[in-house]
Write a protein that holds these residues in place. Structure first.
Motif, PDB file in Angstrom:
ATOM      1  N   PHE A 126       0.845  -1.181   0.000  1.00 36.82           N
ATOM      2  CA  PHE A 126       0.000   0.000   0.000  1.00 36.82           C
ATOM      3  C   PHE A 126       0.886   1.238   0.000  1.00 36.82           C
ATOM      4  N   VAL A 127       0.285   2.364  -0.417  1.00 33.97           N
ATOM      5  CA  VAL A 127       1.019   3.624  -0.468  1.00 33.97           C
ATOM      6  C   VAL A 127       0.484   4.534   0.628  1.00 33.97           C
ATOM      7  N   LYS A 132       2.269   9.537  -0.713  1.00 32.14           N
ATOM      8  CA  LYS A 132       1.564  10.124  -1.852  1.00 32.14           C
ATOM      9  C   LYS A 132       1.809  11.627  -1.919  1.00 32.14           C
ATOM     10  N   ALA A 133       1.750  12.289  -0.740  1.00 32.94           N
ATOM     11  CA  ALA A 133       1.971  13.740  -0.692  1.00 32.94           C
ATOM     12  C   ALA A 133       3.402  14.079  -1.093  1.00 32.94           C
ATOM     13  N   GLU A 138       7.184  16.380  -4.919  1.00 30.60           N
ATOM     14  CA  GLU A 138       8.483  16.313  -5.575  1.00 30.60           C
ATOM     15  C   GLU A 138       8.393  15.852  -7.020  1.00 30.60           C
ATOM     16  N   GLY A 139       7.174  15.586  -7.492  1.00 29.14           N
ATOM     17  CA  GLY A 139       7.018  15.128  -8.867  1.00 29.14           C
ATOM     18  C   GLY A 139       7.634  13.763  -9.102  1.00 29.14           C
ATOM     19  N   ASP A 140       7.620  12.948  -8.069  1.00 31.75           N
ATOM     20  CA  ASP A 140       8.238  11.627  -8.118  1.00 31.75           C
ATOM     21  C   ASP A 140       7.155  10.552  -8.108  1.00 31.75           C
ATOM     22  N   PRO A 144       5.335   2.116  -2.939  1.00 32.61           N
ATOM     23  CA  PRO A 144       4.477   1.320  -2.046  1.00 32.61           C
ATOM     24  C   PRO A 144       5.284   0.663  -0.940  1.00 32.61           C
ATOM     25  N   VAL A 145       4.628   0.390   0.179  1.00 36.58           N
ATOM     26  CA  VAL A 145       5.250  -0.250   1.330  1.00 36.58           C
ATOM     27  C   VAL A 145       4.700  -1.677   1.444  1.00 36.58           C
TER      28      VAL A 145
END
Length: 330
Positions: A126-127, A132-133, A138-140, A144-145
């Motif tokens: 999950f992320v 997500k923020a 950072e536009g990256d 997921p973990v």
């Protein structure tokens, strides 16, 4: 492959100490680490001289098999194979078929009152919102973990009212000198097999397996167990599943690969209905070192062993289907 490792230490494992209080009970923790919990169980089995993947079926079983869902027929994989095999051994249940509580009801039966289930795990990812923020800021790409979820299964022997054919295990193969299905799996792999000499090994650089002739084995059925062990090593070749085969004897990478091959052979024997005799645990000491150092090592090894067994069984299935199509077209 190789000689026996150093003797098993009698000291308690680092992971085991984390999980136990002085009075012998399990320490209460708000959120148990499933990797540590499962690894501690495997370590305890090894320290007690038991290999969870050797002869993983009870005396009352009709034969060896991979654990599977009784309703869907789907086999379980990876670490769950070891956990479910362990439960079958402990309770001497006569089947490798499993159901959730709800599936037992769906099948027309029910779990008997008072029965306790067996924990298995499900890997997912999950992320987190913070990730997500960060990725948006950072536009990256968000990373997921990985995490584990636990759920509970019940052996078909713990249920009443199930259809008679729902949990049937395949009969074991007879202990004859030639086991055709094993010969077919070996041939379908495409790996070069050489018969001769007094040692069994896989040569990664030249990509071939060599094993002694079958009459050299005290129990001739163990010839196939050895072949499948070395064949599992061969699946690690870069042209196949590309595992790290560079470890020298006595090193941690070597011990990790031996763990994969041991379990891969056991998974294949179970899938093919072959009943090998119990093998001396030559590498237990080195395996314990690996597991005590990394509580995810057994998960990775079991996963890689499942993938190796699946790869070899898929080769066998594809070859069999191709021959059937050729016969039909003739």
């Amino acid at each position: 492959m190789g000689k026996a490792a150093t003797p098993v230490s009698s000291r308690k494992s680092r992971i085991g100490r984390r999980l136990r209080r002085r009075d012998g009970g399990v320490a209460a923790r708000p959120r148990a680490n499933l990797y540590e919990e499962v690894t501690a169980k495997i370590i305890a089995e090894l320290e007690a001289g038991r290999l969870p993947w050797v002869q993983p079926w009870g005396t009352s079983c009709t034969g060896p098999a991979l654990p599977r869902n009784a309703l869907t027929g789907r086999p379980y994989s990876g670490i769950n194979i070891l956990m479910l095999w362990g439960a079958v051994i402990m309770h001497d249940w006569p089947t490798q078929s499993w159901l959730t509580f709800r599936q037992a009801r769906e099948a027309g039966g029910c779990v008997r009152k008072g029965e306790r289930g067996t924990m298995v795990v499900y890997a997912d990812r999950f992320v987190p919102e913070a990730e997500k923020a960060r990725a948006m800021r950072e536009g990256d790409e968000a990373k997921p973990v990985p995490f584990l979820k636990r759920f509970t299964l019940f052996n078909a022997a713990q249920c009443d009212g199930l259809p008679a054919d729902l949990a049937a295990d395949p009969p074991p193969l007879p202990e004859r000198e030639i086991v055709p299905v094993a010969e077919q799996v070996i041939a379908a792999s495409g790996v070069e097999f050489r018969i001769g000499g007094a040692q069994a090994f896989y040569a990664p650089a030249a990509d071939y397996v060599q094993v002694p002739p079958q009459p050299a084995f005290f129990a001739q059925i163990d010839y196939y167990r050895t072949c499948l062990h070395e064949l599992t090593h061969a699946t690690g070749h870069p042209r196949r599943l590309c595992r790290d085969l560079s470890g020298r004897f006595g090193s941690k990478p070597y011990a990790r690969e031996e763990l994969v091959a041991e379990m891969g052979s056991a998974f294949l024997c179970a899938a093919l209905g072959i009943v090998p005799t119990v093998r001396h645990a030559d590498y237990v000491g080195s395996w314990l070192d690996v597991l005590r150092e990394d509580d995810r090592a057994i998960f990775r090894a079991a996963s890689q062993a499942s993938k190796a067994a699946d790869w070899l069984l898929a080769c066998h299935r594809d070859t069999r289907e191709a021959r059937a199509e050729a016969r039909a077209a003739a």
